[in-house]
Design an enzyme around this catalytic site. Structure first.
Site, mmCIF file in Angstrom:
data_model
loop_
_atom_site.group_PDB
_atom_site.id
_atom_site.type_symbol
_atom_site.label_atom_id
_atom_site.label_comp_id
_atom_site.label_asym_id
_atom_site.label_seq_id
_atom_site.Cartn_x
_atom_site.Cartn_y
_atom_site.Cartn_z
ATOM 1 N N PHE A 205 -74.689 2.617 0.855
ATOM 2 C CA PHE A 205 -75.646 3.620 0.396
ATOM 3 C C PHE A 205 -77.088 3.177 0.665
ATOM 4 O O PHE A 205 -77.907 3.955 1.176
ATOM 5 C CB PHE A 205 -75.436 3.859 -1.101
ATOM 6 C CG PHE A 205 -76.464 4.742 -1.750
ATOM 7 C CD1 PHE A 205 -76.302 6.118 -1.776
ATOM 8 C CD2 PHE A 205 -77.591 4.197 -2.360
ATOM 9 C CE1 PHE A 205 -77.241 6.934 -2.375
ATOM 10 C CE2 PHE A 205 -78.535 4.997 -2.960
ATOM 11 C CZ PHE A 205 -78.361 6.373 -2.969
ATOM 12 N N ASP A 206 -77.419 1.936 0.337
ATOM 13 C CA ASP A 206 -78.786 1.429 0.520
ATOM 14 C C ASP A 206 -79.212 1.516 1.981
ATOM 15 O O ASP A 206 -80.290 2.008 2.310
ATOM 16 C CB ASP A 206 -78.889 -0.031 0.075
ATOM 17 C CG ASP A 206 -78.458 -0.257 -1.350
ATOM 18 O OD1 ASP A 206 -77.375 0.232 -1.731
ATOM 19 O OD2 ASP A 206 -79.191 -0.927 -2.083
#
Length: 457
Positions: A205-206
């Site tokens: 996600f990051d």
């Protein structure tokens, strides 16, 4: 499945207005999964640090990722004891899902998160969020790979972290230095436009959020941090690395196929010089020059190979004409697509015809150079012929670029605003990256389904 909604846009960077008493400026999310032992000391330490050092109102949100131990009860007790602590329970695992859910619902103008082990020194928290509060930056990340960072961790994790970031730089052209450090912040108005486009719900996600932010023209601030590895970390390195590489492949494929704009998704920021109407300033000249030089270098190598091959079957003039003709067609197509950003089949025949006129000029220059060489030397060597042709092609290249820019592709979109690849038959871009082409390509907020059968974390 995602569905389309009204297009969103990123706001101009401005200093956050003074908030009313008690209104949180910062919301720090601590995602947890079965952290009944570490959660309480983490939150108490973080709360004490913010109370003593942070000059604005804040909130700490414990995002429980479907824990099966006593973590929910610990979080509930903390929320009852401390007014600035809240808890949010998710019934599905996935750190990315937890961050998206809490950040999307938060009313704080600055959103941050950190790992429950507090491996990052908390003295970096204020430098992390200060550029977002001031309006200088859109996102901020802690970096363990900066020169002034002080990091204590094993050689295995060090190697994996640096290798992963090298992969990101080589495959996705990422410019940020540390995608995996669990210490990041984002302005809420930027998050509202970016988060719906992030597909991953786990550890990637990051990275996906940062890549999208860079493509959107967001400014990412990096803070060198002091970081001490947690020997009791429950992160499965092999599984996480595998999922991350799958994410890199998915995002890289989206970039390569045109599902994402190659330069930036959208940048309707009023303070961005790229969005201002500038007069007498050539748009995209630097990028076009770089693209033209790369294409020109490859075309020259291709031409020389063709010339050497054709030379075995005919004279120098015939070999030069054939090699230049074939390479000119390829050169025009490559410059049309890569240098000047013209996509689709519209005008392709006209562009090739004009390219052949430019080819004729190049042929005249190179043929004239060969004629002059043959007049000066009765039997010139092959290496001498190649040297003369290279010099003639360099002169022809400069003229070719000017003609391409002013005559063949005068209406090419400026750098950063190149249209997407030809639309599919149904007029819809592949999921999950959809955008609408108008005066500027805008981000498309799309509601994300919480159920992702691919996520097993």
């Amino acid at each position: 499945m995602r569905t389309d909604s009204s297009p969103g846009s990123l706001p101009a960077r401005e200093h956050l207005p003074a908030a009313g008493a008690g209104t949180p400026v910062l919301d720090v999310v601590v995602p947890v999964y079965n952290e009944e032992k570490d959660l309480r000391p983490c939150v108490l330490r973080l709360h004490d640090h913010l109370t003593r050092t942070f000059p604005y109102a804040f909130r700490i949100t414990v995002a429980d990722n479907a824990s099966t131990d006593a973590t929910p009860h610990v979080a509930a007790r903390l929320a009852a004891e401390l007014a600035e602590v809240t808890t949010f329970r998710l019934e599905q695992k996935g750190r990315g899902r937890a961050l998206r859910t809490v950040w999307s619902a938060s009313d704080a103008p600055v959103l941050a998160y950190m790992d429950v082990d507090l491996s990052t020194d908390l003295n970096a928290l204020l430098p992390l969020v200060a550029p977002l509060i001031s309006g200088h930056s859109d996102l901020a990340i802690g970096s363990r790979l900066a020169r002034s960072s002080r990091v204590v961790r094993g050689a295995k994790r060090e190697f994996i972290s640096r290798s992963y970031n090298l992969i990101l730089r080589g495959s996705l052209q990422a410019r940020f230095s540390d995608a995996q450090c669990g210490f990041k912040a984002i302005r809420r108005d930027v998050a509202q436009a970016l988060l719906p486009l992030v597909e991953d719900t786990g550890w990637f996600f990051d990275t996906e959020m940062l890549v999208l932010a860079e493509r959107a023209g967001c400014r990412i601030h990096e803070v060198p941090v002091d970081w001490v590895d947690d020997p009791d970390s429950t992160v499965h390195i092999v599984k996480t690395a595998t999922e991350d590489l799958k994410g890199v492949w998915r995002v890289g494929k989206a970039l390569a196929t045109g599902s994402l704009p190659l330069d930036r998704l959208a940048r309707p920021f009023g303070d961005d010089p790229r969005d201002r109407d500038l007069t007498d300033v050539p748009q995209g000249l630097a990028r076009q020059l770089v693209g033209f030089c790369v294409v020109g270098l490859l075309s020259t190598l291709f031409y020389l190979l063709l010339y050497s091959g054709f030379r075995h079957f005919g004279g120098s003039q015939l070999a030069n004409a054939l090699a230049l003709l074939v390479s000119a067609v390829a050169n025009t197509a490559a410059n049309r697509r890569l240098t000047f950003g013209v996509r689709g089949r519209g005008g392709a025949v006209r562009h090739q015809a004009q390219g052949l006129v430019v080819f004729g000029i190049g042929l005249a220059l190179t043929a004239g150079s060969l004629a002059a060489l043959n007049a000066a030397t009765a039997d010139p060597g092959h290496s001498t012929e190649l040297a003369v042709l290279i010099a003639a092609n360099l002169a022809a290249t400069v003229l070719r670029f000017l003609l391409f820019r002013a005559w063949v592709f005068p209406d090419a979109p400026p750098a950063g605003d190149a249209p997407l690849t030809a639309d599919p038959p149904d007029g819809r871009l592949p999921e999950p990256y959809r955008s609408r082409s108008d005066a500027t390509v805008r981000l498309q907020p799309v509601p994300h389904a919480d159920t992702d059968p691919r996520d097993r974390r």
